[in-house]
Design a protein around this motif. Structure first.
Motif, PDB file in Angstrom:
ATOM      1  N   LYS A  46      -6.411  -2.608  -0.896  1.00 33.37           N
ATOM      2  CA  LYS A  46      -6.846  -2.863   0.475  1.00 33.37           C
ATOM      3  C   LYS A  46      -5.630  -3.120   1.369  1.00 33.37           C
ATOM      4  O   LYS A  46      -5.540  -2.614   2.497  1.00 33.37           O
ATOM      5  CB  LYS A  46      -7.793  -4.066   0.517  1.00 33.37           C
ATOM      6  CG  LYS A  46      -8.409  -4.331   1.877  1.00 33.37           C
ATOM      7  CD  LYS A  46      -9.157  -5.657   1.902  1.00 33.37           C
ATOM      8  CE  LYS A  46     -10.229  -5.757   0.856  1.00 33.37           C
ATOM      9  NZ  LYS A  46     -10.981  -7.038   0.961  1.00 33.37           N
ATOM     10  N   LEU A  47      -4.680  -3.912   0.859  1.00 34.97           N
ATOM     11  CA  LEU A  47      -3.456  -4.203   1.613  1.00 34.97           C
ATOM     12  C   LEU A  47      -2.691  -2.921   1.912  1.00 34.97           C
ATOM     13  O   LEU A  47      -2.266  -2.686   3.055  1.00 34.97           O
ATOM     14  CB  LEU A  47      -2.577  -5.160   0.798  1.00 34.97           C
ATOM     15  CG  LEU A  47      -1.212  -5.501   1.390  1.00 34.97           C
ATOM     16  CD1 LEU A  47      -1.345  -6.534   2.499  1.00 34.97           C
ATOM     17  CD2 LEU A  47      -0.273  -6.021   0.283  1.00 34.97           C
ATOM     18  N   TYR A  48      -2.521  -2.085   0.896  1.00 39.85           N
ATOM     19  CA  TYR A  48      -1.736  -0.856   1.068  1.00 39.85           C
ATOM     20  C   TYR A  48      -2.433   0.131   2.009  1.00 39.85           C
ATOM     21  O   TYR A  48      -1.778   0.789   2.834  1.00 39.85           O
ATOM     22  CB  TYR A  48      -1.452  -0.221  -0.284  1.00 39.85           C
ATOM     23  CG  TYR A  48      -0.389  -0.943  -1.097  1.00 39.85           C
ATOM     24  CD1 TYR A  48       0.436  -1.898  -0.496  1.00 39.85           C
ATOM     25  CD2 TYR A  48      -0.199  -0.672  -2.444  1.00 39.85           C
ATOM     26  CE1 TYR A  48       1.420  -2.549  -1.231  1.00 39.85           C
ATOM     27  CE2 TYR A  48       0.784  -1.302  -3.190  1.00 39.85           C
ATOM     28  CZ  TYR A  48       1.583  -2.261  -2.572  1.00 39.85           C
ATOM     29  OH  TYR A  48       2.555  -2.896  -3.308  1.00 39.85           O
ATOM     30  N   LYS A  49      -3.732   0.260   1.861  1.00 37.52           N
ATOM     31  CA  LYS A  49      -4.449   1.200   2.730  1.00 37.52           C
ATOM     32  C   LYS A  49      -4.374   0.785   4.199  1.00 37.52           C
ATOM     33  O   LYS A  49      -4.332   1.619   5.103  1.00 37.52           O
ATOM     34  CB  LYS A  49      -5.899   1.315   2.272  1.00 37.52           C
ATOM     35  CG  LYS A  49      -6.073   2.054   0.958  1.00 37.52           C
ATOM     36  CD  LYS A  49      -7.522   2.196   0.577  1.00 37.52           C
ATOM     37  CE  LYS A  49      -7.673   2.809  -0.808  1.00 37.52           C
ATOM     38  NZ  LYS A  49      -7.016   4.125  -0.927  1.00 37.52           N
ATOM     39  N   ALA A  50      -4.304  -0.514   4.423  1.00 36.52           N
ATOM     40  CA  ALA A  50      -4.276  -1.014   5.807  1.00 36.52           C
ATOM     41  C   ALA A  50      -2.873  -0.986   6.418  1.00 36.52           C
ATOM     42  O   ALA A  50      -2.730  -0.865   7.651  1.00 36.52           O
ATOM     43  CB  ALA A  50      -4.819  -2.438   5.861  1.00 36.52           C
ATOM     44  N   HIS A  51      -1.825  -1.072   5.582  1.00 34.41           N
ATOM     45  CA  HIS A  51      -0.501  -1.316   6.161  1.00 34.41           C
ATOM     46  C   HIS A  51       0.573  -0.298   5.748  1.00 34.41           C
ATOM     47  O   HIS A  51       1.713  -0.422   6.193  1.00 34.41           O
ATOM     48  CB  HIS A  51      -0.038  -2.720   5.795  1.00 34.41           C
ATOM     49  CG  HIS A  51      -0.934  -3.791   6.355  1.00 34.41           C
ATOM     50  ND1 HIS A  51      -0.896  -4.173   7.678  1.00 34.41           N
ATOM     51  CD2 HIS A  51      -1.912  -4.534   5.775  1.00 34.41           C
ATOM     52  CE1 HIS A  51      -1.783  -5.118   7.901  1.00 34.41           C
ATOM     53  NE2 HIS A  51      -2.421  -5.354   6.766  1.00 34.41           N
ATOM     54  N   LEU A  52       0.222   0.682   4.930  1.00 29.46           N
ATOM     55  CA  LEU A  52       1.203   1.710   4.586  1.00 29.46           C
ATOM     56  C   LEU A  52       0.810   3.048   5.224  1.00 29.46           C
ATOM     57  O   LEU A  52      -0.336   3.283   5.536  1.00 29.46           O
ATOM     58  CB  LEU A  52       1.301   1.873   3.056  1.00 29.46           C
ATOM     59  CG  LEU A  52       1.717   0.640   2.262  1.00 29.46           C
ATOM     60  CD1 LEU A  52       1.955   1.025   0.803  1.00 29.46           C
ATOM     61  CD2 LEU A  52       2.967  -0.020   2.832  1.00 29.46           C
TER      62      LEU A  52
ATOM     63  N   LYS B 106       5.544   6.892   6.507  1.00 27.77           N
ATOM     64  CA  LYS B 106       4.730   5.738   6.113  1.00 27.77           C
ATOM     65  C   LYS B 106       5.636   4.594   5.662  1.00 27.77           C
ATOM     66  O   LYS B 106       6.747   4.823   5.161  1.00 27.77           O
ATOM     67  CB  LYS B 106       3.793   6.108   4.961  1.00 27.77           C
ATOM     68  CG  LYS B 106       2.869   7.280   5.254  1.00 27.77           C
ATOM     69  CD  LYS B 106       1.742   6.880   6.166  1.00 27.77           C
ATOM     70  CE  LYS B 106       0.716   8.000   6.270  1.00 27.77           C
ATOM     71  NZ  LYS B 106      -0.417   7.638   7.155  1.00 27.77           N
ATOM     72  N   LYS B 107       5.167   3.377   5.832  1.00 29.28           N
ATOM     73  CA  LYS B 107       5.902   2.217   5.340  1.00 29.28           C
ATOM     74  C   LYS B 107       5.858   2.160   3.810  1.00 29.28           C
ATOM     75  O   LYS B 107       5.012   2.791   3.174  1.00 29.28           O
ATOM     76  CB  LYS B 107       5.320   0.929   5.915  1.00 29.28           C
ATOM     77  CG  LYS B 107       5.443   0.799   7.419  1.00 29.28           C
ATOM     78  CD  LYS B 107       6.868   0.514   7.835  1.00 29.28           C
ATOM     79  CE  LYS B 107       6.974   0.197   9.319  1.00 29.28           C
ATOM     80  NZ  LYS B 107       8.352  -0.148   9.727  1.00 29.28           N
ATOM     81  N   ILE B 108       6.758   1.379   3.248  1.00 32.88           N
ATOM     82  CA  ILE B 108       6.838   1.190   1.798  1.00 32.88           C
ATOM     83  C   ILE B 108       6.133  -0.111   1.410  1.00 32.88           C
ATOM     84  O   ILE B 108       6.187  -1.103   2.149  1.00 32.88           O
ATOM     85  CB  ILE B 108       8.306   1.176   1.337  1.00 32.88           C
ATOM     86  CG1 ILE B 108       8.869   2.605   1.322  1.00 32.88           C
ATOM     87  CG2 ILE B 108       8.477   0.533  -0.033  1.00 32.88           C
ATOM     88  CD1 ILE B 108      10.320   2.692   0.937  1.00 32.88           C
ATOM     89  N   GLY B 109       5.498  -0.099   0.239  1.00 30.72           N
ATOM     90  CA  GLY B 109       4.916  -1.313  -0.319  1.00 30.72           C
ATOM     91  C   GLY B 109       5.808  -1.869  -1.416  1.00 30.72           C
ATOM     92  O   GLY B 109       6.520  -1.118  -2.093  1.00 30.72           O
ATOM     93  N   VAL B 110       5.779  -3.183  -1.581  1.00 29.40           N
ATOM     94  CA  VAL B 110       6.516  -3.845  -2.657  1.00 29.40           C
ATOM     95  C   VAL B 110       5.578  -4.853  -3.309  1.00 29.40           C
ATOM     96  O   VAL B 110       4.891  -5.599  -2.601  1.00 29.40           O
ATOM     97  CB  VAL B 110       7.777  -4.574  -2.151  1.00 29.40           C
ATOM     98  CG1 VAL B 110       8.549  -5.167  -3.323  1.00 29.40           C
ATOM     99  CG2 VAL B 110       8.673  -3.640  -1.365  1.00 29.40           C
ATOM    100  N   GLN B 111       5.542  -4.863  -4.632  1.00 31.22           N
ATOM    101  CA  GLN B 111       4.716  -5.832  -5.336  1.00 31.22           C
ATOM    102  C   GLN B 111       5.480  -6.391  -6.522  1.00 31.22           C
ATOM    103  O   GLN B 111       6.315  -5.708  -7.117  1.00 31.22           O
ATOM    104  CB  GLN B 111       3.401  -5.200  -5.799  1.00 31.22           C
ATOM    105  CG  GLN B 111       3.557  -4.102  -6.833  1.00 31.22           C
ATOM    106  CD  GLN B 111       2.303  -3.248  -6.972  1.00 31.22           C
ATOM    107  OE1 GLN B 111       1.970  -2.475  -6.075  1.00 31.22           O
ATOM    108  NE2 GLN B 111       1.603  -3.388  -8.094  1.00 31.22           N
ATOM    109  N   GLY B 112       5.191  -7.665  -6.874  1.00 28.33           N
ATOM    110  CA  GLY B 112       5.907  -8.302  -7.962  1.00 28.33           C
ATOM    111  C   GLY B 112       5.031  -9.265  -8.732  1.00 28.33           C
ATOM    112  O   GLY B 112       4.073  -9.824  -8.202  1.00 28.33           O
TER     113      GLY B 112
END
Length: 286
Positions: free
Chosen positions: A280-286, A161-167
């Motif tokens: 929503k972002l993470y579920k769609a793109h990770l 799976k891809k990694i998420g980054v948030q700041g």
């Protein structure tokens, strides 16, 4: 980094004081960062080896056997502290392996500031300034890949799976930079009440959009938008030019720092909306 990275709407951060722990508890009771998450999440204090030394950090993952997508959280100006541990724990409970590093590790272990912090006080800001000065673009370029490598080395991380980054605040520009540095791994990048994302400097965060492969969420504070009214349109243009999926939204009535429970400008309704958009972002793109 620039002065725009400092909280504009946050005069005092009580999350570092005794009163702040009480305020955080109130937020938790409201379902914002509940201690019930701790029952389903494993929390470990870790050290991450970087080219510059050992970064102290908090690692979270769901209990039980399994593998989950990984997420890196870049904190705001004051770095790792209890409120960001709560946020990391809450995210892990949603099914993610979460790393929250102290990005001031070169100078001091977290929490880097004891007691209430007044952002309007030159004396208080001066105590953080030397640490912040060390976190320049070159330092981030060394740190971010090390944090991602650490996450990928965890047995709980699903490397398929891809990694998420948030700041948050100054963590927003660091999020953009991380996505550009590791395009093959970062699948989603989210920024909340960020410092300036579009500048005239060669290291402007928006210039890295084309180098990334991530989908983006940019949640902008109302008062930040008033200070930089052109930024949202500049970001939209940069995302469109690069062909990146992106949501850029100004949160009307929510001021800089609104996502951090316990802060004087915390806005629960807006924070929960931003949290839902993040998931929503993470579920769609990770």
């Amino acid at each position: 980094m620039c002065d725009d990275d400092i909280h504009v709407g946050l005069v005092e951060d009580p999350t570092l004081s005794r009163r702040g722990f009480g305020l955080l508890a109130v937020a938790a009771a409201a379902g914002v960062a509940t201690s019930a998450h701790a029952a389903a999440v494993v929390e470990t204090d870790v050290q991450v080896k970087t080219p510059d030394g050992l970064a102290d950090a908090a690692l979270f993952h769901p209990e039980g056997k399994g593998k989950w997508p990984a997420v890196l959280i870049w904190c705001d100006f004051l770095s790792l502290r209890p409120v960001f541990r709560e946020m990391g724990r809450r995210l892990a409970a949603e099914g993610y392996v979460v790393l929250v590093p102290n990005f001031y590790y070169r100078t001091r272990k977290a929490p880097v500031f004891e007691g209430a912090f007044n952002f309007a006080s030159p004396e208080d800001r001066a105590k953080i300034a030397p640490m912040r000065a060390q976190l320049d673009a070159a330092a981030v370029d060394r740190d971010a890949p090390a944090y991602i490598a650490f996450l990928d080395a965890q047995p709980q991380t699903d490397r398929k799976k891809k990694i998420g980054v948030q700041g948050y605040c100054m963590g927003g520009p660091l999020t953009f930079r991380t996505a550009a540095l590791s395009p093959s791994r970062v699948g989603a990048a989210a920024s909340f009440h960020s410092g300036a994302l579009v500048t005239t400097e060669p290291s402007s965060p928006h210039l890295g959009i084309a180098s990334s492969r991530a989908a983006y969420l940019v949640a902008t504070a109302d008062n930040d938008d008033k200070q930089r009214p052109a930024e949202k349109d500049q970001l939209k243009a940069a995302f469109a030019a690069a062909g990146r999926t992106a949501t850029v939204e100004v949160y009307t009535g929510a001021n800089h720092g609104w996502c951090v429970p316990g802060s004087p400008v915390y806005n629960q309704a807006a924070a929960e909306k931003a949290w839902a958009e993040l998931l929503k972002l993470y579920k769609a793109h990770l």
